[in-house]
Design an enzyme around this catalytic site. Structure first.
Site, PDB file in Angstrom:
ATOM      1  N   CYS A   2       0.835  -1.186   0.000  1.00  0.00           N
ATOM      2  CA  CYS A   2       0.000   0.000   0.000  1.00  0.00           C
ATOM      3  C   CYS A   2       0.878   1.247   0.000  1.00  0.00           C
ATOM      4  CB  CYS A   2      -0.940   0.101   1.196  1.00  0.00           C
ATOM      5  SG  CYS A   2      -2.041  -1.296   1.367  1.00  0.00           S
ATOM      6  N   ARG A  28       3.669  -0.100  -4.919  1.00  0.00           N
ATOM      7  CA  ARG A  28       3.468  -0.726  -3.608  1.00  0.00           C
ATOM      8  C   ARG A  28       2.134  -1.474  -3.522  1.00  0.00           C
ATOM      9  NH1 ARG A  28       6.869   1.250   0.228  1.00  0.00           N
ATOM     10  NH2 ARG A  28       5.455   0.523   1.834  1.00  0.00           N
ATOM     11  N   TRP A  74      -3.122  -2.615  -1.733  1.00  0.00           N
ATOM     12  CA  TRP A  74      -2.824  -4.024  -2.015  1.00  0.00           C
ATOM     13  C   TRP A  74      -3.708  -4.775  -1.037  1.00  0.00           C
ATOM     14  CZ3 TRP A  74      -0.855  -8.489   0.275  1.00  0.00           C
ATOM     15  CH2 TRP A  74      -0.405  -9.469  -0.610  1.00  0.00           C
ATOM     16  N   ASN A 100      -1.928   1.328   6.035  1.00  0.00           N
ATOM     17  CA  ASN A 100      -1.056   0.319   5.430  1.00  0.00           C
ATOM     18  C   ASN A 100      -0.746  -0.710   6.508  1.00  0.00           C
ATOM     19  OD1 ASN A 100       0.904  -1.108   4.065  1.00  0.00           O
ATOM     20  ND2 ASN A 100       2.466   0.478   4.182  1.00  0.00           N
ATOM     21  N   GLY A 101      -1.067  -1.966   6.249  1.00  0.00           N
ATOM     22  CA  GLY A 101      -0.784  -2.999   7.249  1.00  0.00           C
ATOM     23  C   GLY A 101      -2.031  -3.818   7.521  1.00  0.00           C
ATOM     24  N   GLU A 468      16.057 -17.659 -10.606  1.00  0.00           N
ATOM     25  CA  GLU A 468      15.690 -16.266 -10.879  1.00  0.00           C
ATOM     26  C   GLU A 468      14.999 -16.143 -12.235  1.00  0.00           C
ATOM     27  OE1 GLU A 468      15.254 -13.468  -9.670  1.00  0.00           O
ATOM     28  OE2 GLU A 468      15.432 -12.062 -11.342  1.00  0.00           O
ATOM     29  N   LYS A 472      11.272 -14.748 -12.846  1.00  0.00           N
ATOM     30  CA  LYS A 472      10.935 -13.591 -13.684  1.00  0.00           C
ATOM     31  C   LYS A 472       9.864 -13.966 -14.696  1.00  0.00           C
ATOM     32  CE  LYS A 472      12.308 -10.805 -11.982  1.00  0.00           C
ATOM     33  NZ  LYS A 472      13.371 -10.453 -11.045  1.00  0.00           N
ATOM     34  N   GLU A 475       6.416 -14.512 -12.830  1.00  0.00           N
ATOM     35  CA  GLU A 475       5.773 -13.373 -12.161  1.00  0.00           C
ATOM     36  C   GLU A 475       5.247 -12.319 -13.125  1.00  0.00           C
ATOM     37  OE1 GLU A 475       7.956 -10.555  -9.664  1.00  0.00           O
ATOM     38  OE2 GLU A 475       9.822 -11.208 -10.563  1.00  0.00           O
ATOM     39  N   HIS A 491      15.685 -36.850 -10.761  1.00  0.00           N
ATOM     40  CA  HIS A 491      15.041 -37.315  -9.518  1.00  0.00           C
ATOM     41  C   HIS A 491      13.545 -36.998  -9.508  1.00  0.00           C
ATOM     42  CE1 HIS A 491      18.912 -38.384  -7.921  1.00  0.00           C
ATOM     43  NE2 HIS A 491      19.377 -37.164  -8.168  1.00  0.00           N
ATOM     44  N   LYS A 585       5.655  -4.170  -4.830  1.00  0.00           N
ATOM     45  CA  LYS A 585       7.104  -4.010  -4.781  1.00  0.00           C
ATOM     46  C   LYS A 585       7.670  -4.191  -3.376  1.00  0.00           C
ATOM     47  CE  LYS A 585      10.919  -2.730  -6.807  1.00  0.00           C
ATOM     48  NZ  LYS A 585      11.406  -3.906  -7.495  1.00  0.00           N
TER      49      LYS A 585
HETATM   50  C1  F6R Z   1      10.996 -10.563  -7.898  1.00  0.00           C
HETATM   51  C2  F6R Z   1      10.952  -9.600  -6.824  1.00  0.00           C
HETATM   52  C3  F6R Z   1      10.699 -10.075  -5.428  1.00  0.00           C
HETATM   53  C4  F6R Z   1      11.624  -9.353  -4.444  1.00  0.00           C
HETATM   54  C5  F6R Z   1      11.280  -9.761  -3.012  1.00  0.00           C
HETATM   55  C6  F6R Z   1      12.209  -9.127  -1.994  1.00  0.00           C
HETATM   56  O1  F6R Z   1      11.265  -9.952  -9.115  1.00  0.00           O
HETATM   57  O2  F6R Z   1      11.103  -8.425  -7.040  1.00  0.00           O
HETATM   58  O3  F6R Z   1      10.847 -11.445  -5.337  1.00  0.00           O
HETATM   59  O4  F6R Z   1      12.938  -9.679  -4.765  1.00  0.00           O
HETATM   60  O5  F6R Z   1       9.956  -9.402  -2.723  1.00  0.00           O
HETATM   61  O6  F6R Z   1      12.121  -7.739  -2.020  1.00  0.00           O
HETATM   62  P1  F6R Z   1      13.220  -6.824  -1.349  1.00  0.00           P
HETATM   63  O7  F6R Z   1      14.485  -7.010  -2.106  1.00  0.00           O
HETATM   64  O8  F6R Z   1      12.683  -5.438  -1.448  1.00  0.00           O
HETATM   65  O9  F6R Z   1      13.374  -7.284   0.077  1.00  0.00           O
END
Ligand code: F6R
Length: 590
Positions: A2, A28, A74, A100-101, A468, A472, A475, A491, A585
């Site tokens: 949020c 956010r 969010w 927020n929370g 990773e 990507k 997501e 396995h 984010k």
């Molecule tokens: C994936 C992504 C998330 C963040 C994760 C940690 O592309 O962005 O998996 O890496 O939420 O976020 P931070 O680095 O802000 O703690």
């Protein structure tokens, strides 16, 4: 999660100012948005809110006013609807609250308030706060009512409240971030300092349990538990206004991908002044941990391989949400290195609090200056990737790995060598971003766009690379992708490889090459469409993406190749690459 933005001052178009501020915070949370403005002429608070992204909406129909607050949501409690969007009002409509929370114990209070005839229109926990404040405000002044409500709430929360006729904004936080921005004859509030960039460089990051009362010409801060006034010191932030803009790029993700060569070479040339100090701390400690969530956890995992390969040192690794179950080992000789772009990820913050209780030292690798993690750490290494706006992490992740490359070389007394390796990675990333390479990766995206599943394999440093890349792809393009240690294929997962299944194999010029190739062959033998990402072509590849060798730092250009593939899959599917569904984010809920 949020986004919160608030304004009090002399500008009359405050609703528009707050609305524009929210656009910088939408990363956010983007389930819904809303703005409340206090109109002095009409003696009323006006609210406009709606489910969905801000998009092409506007607040032109809101009246003038000198006080406004806004929110991007969010969703946690209550579905994504116009009614559940913030701000939320009390029964009279004179009080407005954004939040927020998670107000964990809201149900008890809601029941009592309903018995007192309060009328609720949403399913949210936030609306309960508005009615609690309304109730307390019958006896207490407004700010004390907000404080009393906040002190009853369990959970990690930030709230902002305004009331018609009160020339102030009341803001309180515990866990969820809030920063005050100071202007001349005007003051601001935001959940992330980067949103204040167009207005001021002078800020104060509220600490847990602090309440700020913002007026036009003054800000008072006090502790809501002790009631004591806090003598705070403003902090000056250094930033350029255009750092957070898209510029010539169609979206933030592409802009941030292209920023990588510059950021990586800056890290190589300046490093972190703390690198050698941190190397000493690691050597001195008896047991050290790298901890991160999501992509940052893959950086942490890569760190364990780098430390082993380069510095012949063991370092433990844990995912933020799991670290709490490793804490029994910690003591005053332990060192914990949390890695985080936002510095606000709750799984990291919570486990760091516990690590600290065990006496461990905390040295963070963090991108956001002044973030909660930054402030709670004994030492902090800044990733220096600049503001990252796209929800999918790109430049912050490669920045994290670049620091870990340098750190692993520092441990071995060879930071210079580390810088050279990093510059080789910069060169390789530039080649991966060349027109020819982009065309090649775009073409591949076109070929595999309709796939239901994609498998990605690697060994050693290419194992976190595979994780990773799969992350990507899933997501942002919503194609199911699974990252695997290549040795694990046989396995179990091989059962799922059928004719035409895309299988991406990372094959850098290191000790994993032969064994990884065997994995690619196993997939090919089951009809898999093998995509080789490597320094040289091989006949087993059905598709080849060249990535120039950069020693141990090849992990960086390999990750960039994965970012580009995920990006073009998403663009071809016409999805919103910067704001994928169900994500945010800064993950501030558990
Ligand atoms: C994936 C992504 C998330 C963040 C994760 C940690 O592309 O962005 O998996 O890496 O939420 O976020 P931070 O680095 O802000 O703690």
């Amino acid at each position: 999660m949020c986004g919160i933005f608030g304004y009090i001052g002399s500008r009359t178009a405050s609703a528009k100012l707050v609305f524009d501020g929210l656009k910088n915070l939408e990363y956010r949370g983007y389930d819904s948005w809303g703005v409340a403005v206090v109109s002095e002429t009409k003696l009323k608070i006006f609210i406009k809110k709606a489910a969905g992204k801000i998009g092409n909406n506007n607040v032109d129909d809101l009246p003038d006013g000198n006080i406004a607050i806004g929110h991007t949501r969010w969703a946690t409690h209550g579905g994504v609807t116009d009614t559940n969007s913030h701000p939320h009002s009390d029964c009279t409509g004179n009080i407005s609250v954004i939040h927020n929370g998670i107000f964990e114990n809201y149900e008890d209070f809601k029941k009592k308030l309903i018995q007192k005839d309060h009328k609720f229109i949403s399913e949210t926990d936030t609306e309960v706060i508005s009615h609690l404040v309304e109730d307390f405000n019958k006896k207490l002044i407004f700010s004390e009512s907000v404080k009393k409500a906040f002190n009853l709430m369990t959970g990690l929360n930030a709230i902002i409240a305004i009331k018609q006729n009160e020339k102030q904004i009341v803001a309180i936080r515990n866990g969820s971030p809030l920063v005050v921005g100071f202007g001349r004859g005007e003051n601001f509030l935001a959940s992330d300092a980067s949103a204040l960039r167009p207005f001021t460089k002078d800020v104060y990051f509220l600490e847990d349990n602090e309440m700020a009362i913002l007026e036009k010409n003054k800000v008072r801060v006090s502790n809501v538990k002790t009631g004591k006034i806090v003598k705070f010191r403003k902090q000056k932030l250094n930033w350029n206004v255009d750092q957070g803009e898209k510029g010539k790029f169609p979206n933030f993700m592409l802009k941030e991908i292209y920023e990588q060569p510059r950021i990586l070479s800056e890290i190589a040339s300046t490093g972190s002044g703390l690198m050698e100090k941190v190397a000493k701390l690691i050597k001195k400690s008896r047991g050290s941990y790298l901890v991160g969530c999501g992509s940052a956890s893959y950086a942490a995992m890569a760190g364990t391989y780098l430390f082993s390969k380069v510095a012949k040192r063991h370092i433990n690794f844990a995912i933020g949400s799991e670290f709490g179950y490793h804490l029994d080992f910690l003591n005053i000789d332990s060192l914990v290195i949390p890695i985080s772009q936002s510095g606000e990820t709750i799984d990291i913050l919570e486990s760091m609090k516990k690590a600290r209780e065990q006496g461990a030292k905390i040295v963070s690798l963090v991108n956001v200056l002044g973030s909660s993690l930054y402030r709670m750490s004994d030492e902090k290494m800044l990733i220096s990737a600049g503001p990252e706006k796209s929800v999918a992490s790109t430049k912050a992740l490669t920045g994290m790995i670049a620091h870990l490359v340098l750190l692993s070389f520092s441990l071995d007394g060879g930071v210079r060598k580390g810088k050279k390796v990093l510059m080789d990675a910069v060169d390789s990333v530039k080649k991966t971003l060349s027109d020819k390479s982009i065309k090649n990766i775009k073409k591949l995206a076109g070929i595999i766009i309709d796939s239901k599943n994609i498998y990605v394999i690697g060994r050693g440093l290419s194992y976190p690379t595979a994780l990773e890349t799969a992350m990507k792809i899933k997501e942002i393009s919503y194609i199911h992708a699974e990252g695997l240690a290549a040795g694990e294929l046989k396995h179990g997962p091989l059962a799922l490889v059928a004719k035409g299944t895309p299988c991406i194999a990372f094959l850098p010029n290191d000790e994993t090459y032969g064994a990884n190739l065997a994995g690619a062959m196993e997939m090919k033998a089951r009809g898999g469409f093998v995509i080789g990402i490597s320094f040289k072509p091989h006949e087993v590849f059905d598709y080849y993406i060249p990535v120039k060798d950069a020693g141990v730092a090849t992990i960086i250009p390999n990750i960039v190749a994965g970012q580009l593939l995920a990006y073009f899959l998403t663009i071809k599917k016409r999805l919103d690459v910067d704001k994928p569904r169900n994500l945010a984010k800064s993950v501030t809920v558990k």
